[in-house]
Write a protein that holds these residues in place. Structure first.
Motif, PDB file in Angstrom:
ATOM      1  N   LYS A   1     -33.335  10.383  32.242  1.00 57.15           N
ATOM      2  CA  LYS A   1     -33.962   9.487  31.263  1.00 57.15           C
ATOM      3  C   LYS A   1     -32.931   8.540  30.661  1.00 57.15           C
ATOM      4  CE  LYS A   1     -38.239  11.349  30.839  1.00 57.15           C
ATOM      5  NZ  LYS A   1     -39.536  10.663  30.747  1.00 57.15           N
TER       6      LYS A   1
ATOM      7  N   THR B   1     -32.476   7.215  22.714  1.00 60.67           N
ATOM      8  CA  THR B   1     -33.323   8.403  22.683  1.00 60.67           C
ATOM      9  C   THR B   1     -32.485   9.680  22.710  1.00 60.67           C
ATOM     10  OG1 THR B   1     -35.163   7.251  23.731  1.00 60.67           O
ATOM     11  CG2 THR B   1     -35.132   9.641  23.928  1.00 60.67           C
TER      12      THR B   1
ATOM     13  N   ASP C   1     -39.121  10.656  23.178  1.00 62.61           N
ATOM     14  CA  ASP C   1     -39.406  11.489  24.352  1.00 62.61           C
ATOM     15  C   ASP C   1     -39.605  12.954  23.972  1.00 62.61           C
ATOM     16  OD1 ASP C   1     -39.898  11.737  27.070  1.00 62.61           O
ATOM     17  OD2 ASP C   1     -37.799  12.121  27.568  1.00 62.61           O
TER      18      ASP C   1
END
Length: 456
Positions: free
Chosen positions: A385, A395, A35
């Motif tokens: 997220k 992530t 990301d």
């Protein structure tokens, strides 16, 4: 008969070519991963150029994926490869307890071959690969190209003397000596809050010490550093670059003084004739590569923006859905683990919203005192997220987009998102026996830690 060649591509990616086959490893050639949390130190390479070269090689192509992380298993590359490659290709992997890698390759409908742990796999008459486990989800490998042996350790494999000694015993049965060692010199991992520069210095020193240890144990003819040519790229993790060793800093490290004549850096596209080249013949190319990487380290681009801010109502709804998914995929296990104390609620300080929230599998999403104690801090967009994406924890964790606010905050963060990590690795109701074995090991390890603490 042409000599086998080694070509460094970028970051952890390289090619080995012989007369009978071509091996490509861990292709990440362009764009960001996690990301936007990581970017390549040298962004000049491209997937299209590599695929065009593979199309023209006239050889069967094998692609080795060492682990299921975006810098080793780049989904944009896989999509481009599937669309544009015109030859015969087989993707290689070692199946551990992490099923993500094989599942993703099957999802892309790519030809697969599993590398059994410690068993050589012939890729051509003069090219073989032997994969070995490094924990649950990572691998290292021995590549034999003609008469030459390449030991590929990646970023963090074999970091202790005991691990290196065990590996040396395994390797002695397969290779008389190591001609080329490929290893990292700086981990891409969280190593302190913005003001904890000493932690980053310590992490950098450990990377150098690991490389020195590997050179001492394996005694290679030549060492080419790989897997450390990326940077933390976002506004909410860019401080992690401060204190990381540059390639020039690696060469000058006192711990590597005796090994310095063996260490040779390559710029993207740099190639080695495995039969003819030596550390001495590569000296000028290494000096040019060091100048190239020094320019890349100095020319750090402006940080990329963090994810857009998220509202508390949006976060509450996202956690409710995450909680329901985790409970369904693991048959209510997260709630049970929190009830018996194996997990505890996680307190997150949302830095941009100036609010502390609690995530609980039993109680749900709760607001805490704005200045109350918290385990970790992050921006609200990162938290969203984290809750919505299938790989949200991986992530945020690998990207280092958080701060630790109290001792034990990072382990608490990791434990709380164990259910997401298990589902991501395929250790959920799809594979109940594997899930049960993992949980039993976790329970026994926890009991062992408690017994050791009681005996101190």
């Amino acid at each position: 008969m042409a000599s086998p060649t080694f070509t460094f591509l970028n970051h952890a990616s390289f090619m080995v070519r012989t007369e009978s086959a071509l091996l490509l490893a861990d292709p990440w050639l362009e764009g960001t991963v996690l990301d936007g949390a990581w970017s390549l130190a040298d962004p000049s390479t491209s997937s299209a150029a590599l695929i065009a070269e593979l199309n023209s090689c006239g050889l069967p192509v094998y692609v080795w994926c060492s682990r299921a992380t975006p810098d080793r298993l780049s989904l944009p590359f896989l999509r481009s490869f599937k669309a544009d490659f015109r030859g015969i290709a087989t993707f290689l992997y070692r199946q551990g307890r992490d099923w993500r890698l094989a599942d993703e390759l099957r999802r892309q409908r790519l030809a697969l071959a599993e590398c059994k742990d410690g068993q050589p796999l012939a890729l051509g008459k003069d090219l073989r690969l032997t994969a070995f486990a490094n924990g649950d989800a990572d691998s290292w490998c021995l590549v034999q190209a003609g008469r030459r042996s390449i030991l590929h350790l990646g970023e963090r494999a074999l970091g202790t003397r005991a691990a290196c000694a065990r590996a040396a015993v395994q390797l002695r049965r397969r290779a008389a000596r190591i001609d080329l060692l490929l290893s990292g010199f700086a981990d891409m991992a969280w190593c302190g809050n913005p003001d904890q520069f000493a932690l980053r210095e310590e992490a950098a020193a450990k990377g150098i010490a690991r490389l020195a240890l590997q050179i001492e144990v394996f005694r290679p003819r030549l060492v080419v550093p790989v897997a450390a040519f990326a940077r933390f790229a976002r506004a909410d993790n860019a401080w992690l670059n401060h204190g990381r060793r540059s390639p020039a800093g690696v060469v000058d490290a006192p711990q590597l003084e005796t090994a310095r004549p063996l260490i040779r850096f390559l710029a993207p596209g740099g190639a080695i004739d495995l039969e003819q080249d030596s550390a001495a013949s590569l000296g000028a190319r290494s000096e040019a590569a060091l100048a190239h990487w020094s320019a890349c380290w100095r020319a750090a681009p402006a940080p990329l923006p963090r994810p857009p801010d998220a509202g508390l109502a949006e976060l509450r709804a996202a956690f409710q859905k995450y909680r329901e998914r985790a409970g369904a995929s693991l048959h209510g296990l997260p709630r049970l683990l929190e009830t018996v104390g194996a997990l505890r609620p996680l307190a997150i300080q949302l830095a941009d919203a100036r609010q502390t929230v609690e995530l609980s599998y039993r109680r749900g999403f709760r607001l805490l005192a704005r200045d109350g104690p918290a385990d970790v801090a992050m921006c609200s967009g990162t938290a969203l997220k984290l809750l919505k994406a299938e790989d949200g924890f991986d992530t945020a964790w690998a990207g280092g987009c958080f701060w630790e606010l109290r001792p034990g905050g990072r382990p608490a963060f990791a434990r709380f998102f164990l259910p997401q990590r298990m589902a991501r690795r395929g250790l959920d109701r799809r594979r109940p026996l594997a899930m049960a074995r993992l949980m039993l090991r976790a329970v026994l390890a926890r009991m062992a830690r408690e017994v050791q603490a009681a005996l101190r």
